[in-house]
Design a protein around this motif. Structure first.
Motif, PDB file in Angstrom:
ATOM      1  N   PRO A 109      19.356 112.801 -27.801  1.00  9.71           N
ATOM      2  CA  PRO A 109      17.920 111.626 -26.512  1.00  9.71           C
ATOM      3  C   PRO A 109      17.454 112.029 -25.176  1.00  9.71           C
ATOM      4  O   PRO A 109      18.520 113.085 -25.296  1.00  9.71           O
ATOM      5  CB  PRO A 109      18.727 110.277 -26.766  1.00  9.71           C
ATOM      6  N   SER A 110      16.459 111.893 -24.983  1.00  5.63           N
ATOM      7  CA  SER A 110      16.291 112.184 -23.318  1.00  5.63           C
ATOM      8  C   SER A 110      17.046 112.334 -22.849  1.00  5.63           C
ATOM      9  O   SER A 110      17.854 111.155 -22.793  1.00  5.63           O
ATOM     10  CB  SER A 110      14.591 111.805 -23.007  1.00  5.63           C
ATOM     11  N   GLY A 111      17.648 113.107 -21.609  1.00  2.00           N
ATOM     12  CA  GLY A 111      19.338 112.550 -20.824  1.00  2.00           C
ATOM     13  C   GLY A 111      20.341 112.938 -21.736  1.00  2.00           C
ATOM     14  O   GLY A 111      21.547 112.539 -20.800  1.00  2.00           O
ATOM     15  N   ALA A 112      20.203 113.382 -22.704  1.00  2.00           N
ATOM     16  CA  ALA A 112      21.408 113.114 -23.197  1.00  2.00           C
ATOM     17  C   ALA A 112      22.319 114.754 -22.737  1.00  2.00           C
ATOM     18  O   ALA A 112      23.915 114.830 -22.695  1.00  2.00           O
ATOM     19  CB  ALA A 112      21.468 113.262 -25.049  1.00  2.00           C
ATOM     20  N   GLY A 113      21.405 115.999 -21.982  1.00  2.33           N
ATOM     21  CA  GLY A 113      22.921 117.072 -20.855  1.00  2.33           C
ATOM     22  C   GLY A 113      21.836 118.132 -21.780  1.00  2.33           C
ATOM     23  O   GLY A 113      22.601 119.294 -21.560  1.00  2.33           O
ATOM     24  N   LYS A 114      20.752 118.491 -22.787  1.00  3.24           N
ATOM     25  CA  LYS A 114      20.807 119.419 -23.661  1.00  3.24           C
ATOM     26  C   LYS A 114      20.209 120.716 -22.539  1.00  3.24           C
ATOM     27  O   LYS A 114      21.033 121.641 -22.716  1.00  3.24           O
ATOM     28  CB  LYS A 114      19.470 118.697 -24.569  1.00  3.24           C
ATOM     29  N   SER A 115      19.194 120.136 -21.899  1.00  2.00           N
ATOM     30  CA  SER A 115      19.226 121.203 -20.507  1.00  2.00           C
ATOM     31  C   SER A 115      19.846 121.770 -20.149  1.00  2.00           C
ATOM     32  O   SER A 115      19.839 123.052 -19.849  1.00  2.00           O
ATOM     33  CB  SER A 115      17.722 120.281 -20.024  1.00  2.00           C
ATOM     34  N   THR A 116      20.193 120.575 -19.302  1.00  2.00           N
ATOM     35  CA  THR A 116      22.173 121.316 -18.675  1.00  2.00           C
ATOM     36  C   THR A 116      22.504 122.051 -18.975  1.00  2.00           C
ATOM     37  O   THR A 116      22.886 123.202 -18.428  1.00  2.00           O
ATOM     38  CB  THR A 116      22.402 119.887 -17.711  1.00  2.00           C
ATOM     39  N   TYR A 124      26.273 115.676 -11.471  1.00  2.00           N
ATOM     40  CA  TYR A 124      25.143 115.981 -10.544  1.00  2.00           C
ATOM     41  C   TYR A 124      25.858 114.996  -9.797  1.00  2.00           C
ATOM     42  O   TYR A 124      25.609 114.135  -9.656  1.00  2.00           O
ATOM     43  CB  TYR A 124      24.108 116.159 -11.726  1.00  2.00           C
ATOM     44  N   ALA A 150      26.237 114.983 -16.655  1.00  2.00           N
ATOM     45  CA  ALA A 150      25.123 115.132 -17.380  1.00  2.00           C
ATOM     46  C   ALA A 150      26.206 115.514 -18.602  1.00  2.00           C
ATOM     47  O   ALA A 150      25.333 115.851 -19.981  1.00  2.00           O
ATOM     48  CB  ALA A 150      24.327 116.023 -16.716  1.00  2.00           C
TER      49      ALA A 150
HETATM   50  P1  ADP Z   1      17.915 116.158 -21.709  1.00  2.00           P
HETATM   51  O1  ADP Z   1      17.752 117.792 -21.394  1.00  2.00           O
HETATM   52  O2  ADP Z   1      19.472 116.565 -22.924  1.00  2.00           O
HETATM   53  O3  ADP Z   1      17.297 115.469 -21.589  1.00  2.00           O
HETATM   54  P2  ADP Z   1      19.034 116.463 -19.150  1.00  2.00           P
HETATM   55  O4  ADP Z   1      19.715 118.056 -18.774  1.00  2.00           O
HETATM   56  O5  ADP Z   1      17.904 117.265 -18.686  1.00  2.00           O
HETATM   57  O6  ADP Z   1      18.922 115.808 -20.846  1.00  2.00           O
HETATM   58  O7  ADP Z   1      19.836 115.748 -18.206  1.00  2.00           O
HETATM   59  C1  ADP Z   1      21.592 115.245 -18.176  1.00  2.00           C
HETATM   60  C2  ADP Z   1      21.146 114.174 -17.463  1.00  2.00           C
HETATM   61  O8  ADP Z   1      21.644 114.838 -16.142  1.00  2.00           O
HETATM   62  C3  ADP Z   1      20.401 112.613 -17.321  1.00  2.00           C
HETATM   63  O9  ADP Z   1      21.128 112.167 -16.678  1.00  2.00           O
HETATM   64  C4  ADP Z   1      19.701 113.261 -16.343  1.00  2.00           C
HETATM   65  O10 ADP Z   1      19.264 112.835 -15.252  1.00  2.00           O
HETATM   66  C5  ADP Z   1      20.408 114.108 -15.136  1.00  2.00           C
HETATM   67  N1  ADP Z   1      19.299 115.188 -14.142  1.00  2.00           N
HETATM   68  C6  ADP Z   1      19.495 116.975 -15.285  1.00  2.00           C
HETATM   69  N2  ADP Z   1      19.102 117.257 -13.827  1.00  2.00           N
HETATM   70  C7  ADP Z   1      19.223 117.228 -12.572  1.00  2.00           C
HETATM   71  C8  ADP Z   1      19.537 117.339 -11.569  1.00  2.00           C
HETATM   72  N3  ADP Z   1      19.122 118.226 -10.863  1.00  2.00           N
HETATM   73  N4  ADP Z   1      19.761 116.559 -10.483  1.00  2.00           N
HETATM   74  C9  ADP Z   1      20.248 115.158 -10.371  1.00  2.00           C
HETATM   75  N5  ADP Z   1      20.592 114.875 -12.022  1.00  2.00           N
HETATM   76  C10 ADP Z   1      19.887 115.568 -12.656  1.00  2.00           C
END
Ligand code: ADP
Ligand code: ADP
Length: 239
Positions: free
Chosen positions: A38-45, A13, A19
């Motif tokens: 953990p939160s921020g690991a990249g799971k949602s991405t 990003y 991510a």
């Molecule tokens: P998780 O689901 O494990 O909490 P995310 O996939 O949400 O992790 O986020 C992984 C990393 O990417 C984090 O550092 C988050 O701040 C960053 N991130 C997620 N979405 C965006 C976005 N749309 N723009 C910039 N950074 C992002």
């Protein structure tokens, strides 16, 4: 057989947030796989790259014989009927009823804006009713979604995804906003959907105990990389 194959997937990003960095794993048809970290690991991405809500920066994602990253915009709708998505915050249209939300996932937002249930065929409505019954929502079908509890809303989200007849369900922290009782109901439904209907489930969780008791396999992610991948038994024996 392999349903989903993720190879060398990275996602950056902006200038400096990696991510995901070279993520590799595959999922077999019918498997129930949890992604923990953990939160921020990249799971949602990662889940968003699989159904092309966002574009990975590099790598390959093969789903059901299709190279997902090569699909054109016009082909994404078809992909997303085969890949259902469940969200932490449900993503329902609150002013619509349960049954309208479930049908709208299948026929598109515009059709529900056009008005009432009269727009749908009897068969479509009956199919929706059946799925809602399976999820214990029969009493609530004509309620507006903003009158439901969180656990009920999440069951509506699951029903909406199931009506598309998906091969894969991606669940992004589906129980993170729910109390333990509602969480158990949702997890039990997801397991039944996997074991009875044969739908493959890939689920982001931050509760390790839940992942251990429901999954065939657990993938651990930290700072955008896979740090373990194995059965719950393997993970508990390594600790
Ligand atoms: P998780 O689901 O494990 O909490 P995310 O996939 O949400 O992790 O986020 C992984 C990393 O990417 C984090 O550092 C988050 O701040 C960053 N991130 C997620 N979405 C965006 C976005 N749309 N723009 C910039 N950074 C992002
Ligand atoms: P939640 O998981 O509670 O829905 P998220 O932390 O995933 O919330 O973030 C919600 C939205 O913000 C998502 O679309 C995500 O991609 C985006 N996002 C997350 N982290 C960042 C970030 N560091 N910069 C920009 N957008 C982000």
């Amino acid at each position: 057989t392999t349903l989903l194959d993720v190879r060398h997937v990275s996602k950056q990003y902006g200038q400096d947030t990696m991510a995901l960095s070279d993520v590799n794993f595959s999922v077999k048809e019918g498997e129930f796989v949890s992604i923990i970290g953990p939160s921020g690991a990249g799971k949602s991405t990662l889940l968003r790259c699989i159904n092309r809500m966002i574009d990975a920066s590099s790598g390959e994602i093969n789903f059901d014989g299709v190279q997902v990253m090569d699909l054109k915009k016009a082909e994404l709708r078809k992909l997303r009927t085969k890949i259902g998505m469940i969200f932490q915050h449900y993503n329902l249209v609150n002013r619509l009823t349960v049954i309208e939300n479930v049908l709208h996932g299948r026929l598109g937002y515009k059709s529900t804006l056009m008005g009432s249930l009269g727009w749908y065929t009897a068969e479509e409505k009956q199919q929706a009713m059946q799925i809602l019954e399976l999820l214990g929502l029969t009493k609530h079908i004509y309620k507006r979604c903003d009158q439901l509890s969180g656990g009920q809303k999440q069951r509506v989200g699951i029903a909406r995804a199931l009506l598309q007849n998906p091969k894969l369900l991606l669940c992004d922290e589906p129980i993170a906003s729910l109390d333990p009782n509602a969480s158990k109901v949702i997890m039990d439904h997801l397991r039944n959907i996997s074991k009875v209907m044969g739908i493959t489930v890939l689920i982001n969780l931050h509760q390790v105990d839940v992942a251990l008791s429901y999954s065939d396999r657990i993938i651990g992610v930290n700072k955008g990389t896979v740090i373990f991948d194995g059965s719950p038994q393997k993970i508990t024996s390594e600790e």
